[in-house]
Design a protein around this motif. Structure first.
Motif, PDB file in Angstrom:
ATOM      1  N   GLY A  37      -0.273  30.467  -5.089  1.00 49.89           N
ATOM      2  CA  GLY A  37       1.116  30.312  -5.515  1.00 49.89           C
ATOM      3  C   GLY A  37       2.026  31.368  -4.913  1.00 49.89           C
ATOM      4  N   ARG A  38       1.547  32.615  -4.866  1.00 45.19           N
ATOM      5  CA  ARG A  38       2.351  33.689  -4.265  1.00 45.19           C
ATOM      6  C   ARG A  38       2.583  33.435  -2.775  1.00 45.19           C
ATOM      7  N   MET A  39       1.578  32.876  -2.112  1.00 43.60           N
ATOM      8  CA  MET A  39       1.760  32.553  -0.685  1.00 43.60           C
ATOM      9  C   MET A  39       2.820  31.465  -0.508  1.00 43.60           C
ATOM     10  N   LEU A  40       2.792  30.472  -1.383  1.00 45.22           N
ATOM     11  CA  LEU A  40       3.804  29.415  -1.303  1.00 45.22           C
ATOM     12  C   LEU A  40       5.193  29.941  -1.644  1.00 45.22           C
ATOM     13  N   LEU A  41       5.282  30.867  -2.589  1.00 46.09           N
ATOM     14  CA  LEU A  41       6.576  31.481  -2.903  1.00 46.09           C
ATOM     15  C   LEU A  41       7.113  32.253  -1.703  1.00 46.09           C
ATOM     16  N   ALA A  42       6.232  32.965  -1.018  1.00 49.38           N
ATOM     17  CA  ALA A  42       6.649  33.704   0.179  1.00 49.38           C
ATOM     18  C   ALA A  42       7.138  32.733   1.256  1.00 49.38           C
ATOM     19  N   GLU A  43       6.439  31.626   1.399  1.00 46.77           N
ATOM     20  CA  GLU A  43       6.851  30.596   2.368  1.00 46.77           C
ATOM     21  C   GLU A  43       8.226  30.033   1.983  1.00 46.77           C
ATOM     22  N   ALA A  44       8.435  29.787   0.703  1.00 52.77           N
ATOM     23  CA  ALA A  44       9.713  29.263   0.226  1.00 52.77           C
ATOM     24  C   ALA A  44      10.836  30.274   0.450  1.00 52.77           C
ATOM     25  N   ARG A  45      10.546  31.550   0.240  1.00 48.14           N
ATOM     26  CA  ARG A  45      11.569  32.594   0.460  1.00 48.14           C
ATOM     27  C   ARG A  45      11.943  32.693   1.939  1.00 48.14           C
ATOM     28  N   ARG A  46      10.940  32.579   2.806  1.00 43.84           N
ATOM     29  CA  ARG A  46      11.242  32.611   4.243  1.00 43.84           C
ATOM     30  C   ARG A  46      12.104  31.408   4.646  1.00 43.84           C
ATOM     31  N   ALA A  47      11.782  30.250   4.113  1.00 44.85           N
ATOM     32  CA  ALA A  47      12.569  29.049   4.414  1.00 44.85           C
ATOM     33  C   ALA A  47      13.997  29.199   3.879  1.00 44.85           C
ATOM     34  N   LEU A  48      14.133  29.756   2.692  1.00 46.24           N
ATOM     35  CA  LEU A  48      15.464  29.990   2.126  1.00 46.24           C
ATOM     36  C   LEU A  48      16.262  30.937   3.017  1.00 46.24           C
ATOM     37  N   GLU A  55      12.760  22.533   2.990  1.00 52.97           N
ATOM     38  CA  GLU A  55      11.440  23.138   3.205  1.00 52.97           C
ATOM     39  C   GLU A  55      11.100  24.112   2.074  1.00 52.97           C
ATOM     40  N   ALA A  56      12.083  24.888   1.644  1.00 46.45           N
ATOM     41  CA  ALA A  56      11.872  25.842   0.554  1.00 46.45           C
ATOM     42  C   ALA A  56      11.512  25.101  -0.741  1.00 46.45           C
ATOM     43  N   ARG A  57      12.251  24.033  -1.024  1.00 45.45           N
ATOM     44  CA  ARG A  57      11.943  23.234  -2.229  1.00 45.45           C
ATOM     45  C   ARG A  57      10.580  22.566  -2.115  1.00 45.45           C
ATOM     46  N   GLY A  58      10.213  22.160  -0.911  1.00 46.20           N
ATOM     47  CA  GLY A  58       8.904  21.542  -0.699  1.00 46.20           C
ATOM     48  C   GLY A  58       7.765  22.492  -1.025  1.00 46.20           C
ATOM     49  N   ALA A  59       7.921  23.758  -0.653  1.00 44.33           N
ATOM     50  CA  ALA A  59       6.890  24.755  -0.960  1.00 44.33           C
ATOM     51  C   ALA A  59       6.770  24.943  -2.475  1.00 44.33           C
ATOM     52  N   ILE A  60       7.899  24.956  -3.164  1.00 43.03           N
ATOM     53  CA  ILE A  60       7.867  25.094  -4.621  1.00 43.03           C
ATOM     54  C   ILE A  60       7.252  23.855  -5.256  1.00 43.03           C
ATOM     55  N   LEU A  79      13.026  30.567 -10.839  1.00 44.77           N
ATOM     56  CA  LEU A  79      14.150  31.381 -10.358  1.00 44.77           C
ATOM     57  C   LEU A  79      14.441  31.112  -8.889  1.00 44.77           C
ATOM     58  N   LEU A  80      13.399  30.985  -8.108  1.00 44.21           N
ATOM     59  CA  LEU A  80      13.591  30.745  -6.682  1.00 44.21           C
ATOM     60  C   LEU A  80      14.257  29.395  -6.444  1.00 44.21           C
ATOM     61  N   ASP A  81      13.875  28.389  -7.210  1.00 42.26           N
ATOM     62  CA  ASP A  81      14.495  27.069  -7.077  1.00 42.26           C
ATOM     63  C   ASP A  81      15.990  27.156  -7.402  1.00 42.26           C
ATOM     64  N   ASP A  82      16.339  27.915  -8.427  1.00 46.06           N
ATOM     65  CA  ASP A  82      17.753  28.103  -8.748  1.00 46.06           C
ATOM     66  C   ASP A  82      18.474  28.865  -7.637  1.00 46.06           C
ATOM     67  N   SER A  83      17.803  29.822  -7.032  1.00 41.67           N
ATOM     68  CA  SER A  83      18.397  30.567  -5.911  1.00 41.67           C
ATOM     69  C   SER A  83      18.648  29.640  -4.714  1.00 41.67           C
ATOM     70  N   ILE A  84      17.736  28.707  -4.507  1.00 41.83           N
ATOM     71  CA  ILE A  84      17.904  27.725  -3.433  1.00 41.83           C
ATOM     72  C   ILE A  84      19.128  26.858  -3.715  1.00 41.83           C
ATOM     73  N   SER A  85      19.241  26.385  -4.957  1.00 41.52           N
ATOM     74  CA  SER A  85      20.390  25.552  -5.332  1.00 41.52           C
ATOM     75  C   SER A  85      21.695  26.318  -5.179  1.00 41.52           C
ATOM     76  N   LEU A  86      21.691  27.586  -5.549  1.00 41.65           N
ATOM     77  CA  LEU A  86      22.880  28.421  -5.420  1.00 41.65           C
ATOM     78  C   LEU A  86      23.258  28.610  -3.953  1.00 41.65           C
ATOM     79  N   ALA A  87      22.288  28.926  -3.117  1.00 42.41           N
ATOM     80  CA  ALA A  87      22.562  29.126  -1.688  1.00 42.41           C
ATOM     81  C   ALA A  87      23.065  27.835  -1.048  1.00 42.41           C
ATOM     82  N   GLU A  88      22.473  26.726  -1.440  1.00 42.68           N
ATOM     83  CA  GLU A  88      22.890  25.429  -0.896  1.00 42.68           C
ATOM     84  C   GLU A  88      24.328  25.100  -1.315  1.00 42.68           C
ATOM     85  N   ALA A  89      24.660  25.345  -2.576  1.00 44.84           N
ATOM     86  CA  ALA A  89      26.020  25.088  -3.069  1.00 44.84           C
ATOM     87  C   ALA A  89      27.028  25.991  -2.365  1.00 44.84           C
TER      88      ALA A  89
END
Length: 131
Positions: A37-48, A55-60, A79-89
């Motif tokens: 899970g931590r590896m996938l979170l790191a992948e999602a953060r890099r995509a973000l 891609e970030a949402r896909g990892a989550i 939290l990361l999913d919300d950060s993705i939504s915020l960055a996208e908005a």
């Protein structure tokens, strides 16, 4: 003398046997799920960071679907999913023409919502690693 030492030896043996199966109260399987899970979170953060929101949402999503025992990683994923939504908005807000007042208002409200939600979740301890 033997009566006092025997319980100590037994207690030591029992605690040594138990520590091989659990670590911080986690089973071996859960530790593996948390690690993945931590590896996938790191992948999602890099995509973000690259602005690749899908891609970030896909990892989550993969984290949620494939590693149900990764409870701490899944909480961080909220939290990361919300950060993705915020960055996208925010990105969408910057791309809206100034004469589109309805769309500007809608996106501004979305940014405000996710900003407040992240602040609330952080104060509530959502996504915080357990000791």
């Amino acid at each position: 003398m033997k009566a006092k030492i025997l319980p100590l030896i037994l207690a030591g043996l029992l605690s040594a046997c138990g520590s091989g199966e659990k670590d911080n109260g986690m089973s071996h399987r859960r530790r593996i799920h948390e690690s993945e899970g931590r590896m996938l979170l790191a992948e999602a953060r890099r995509a973000l960071a690259r602005g690749q929101f899908a891609e970030a949402r896909g990892a989550i999503r993969t984290l949620r679907d494939s590693f149900p025992l990764a409870l701490s990683a899944r909480a961080e994923g909220i939290l990361l999913d919300d950060s993705i939504s915020l960055a996208e908005a925010r990105r969408q807000l910057g791309a809206v023409p100034p004469d589109s007042s309805d769309r500007l208002h809608e996106l501004a409200m979305k940014v405000k919502f996710y900003t407040r939600k992240l602040e609330y979740d952080k104060k509530a301890g959502i996504g915080r690693k357990k000791p």
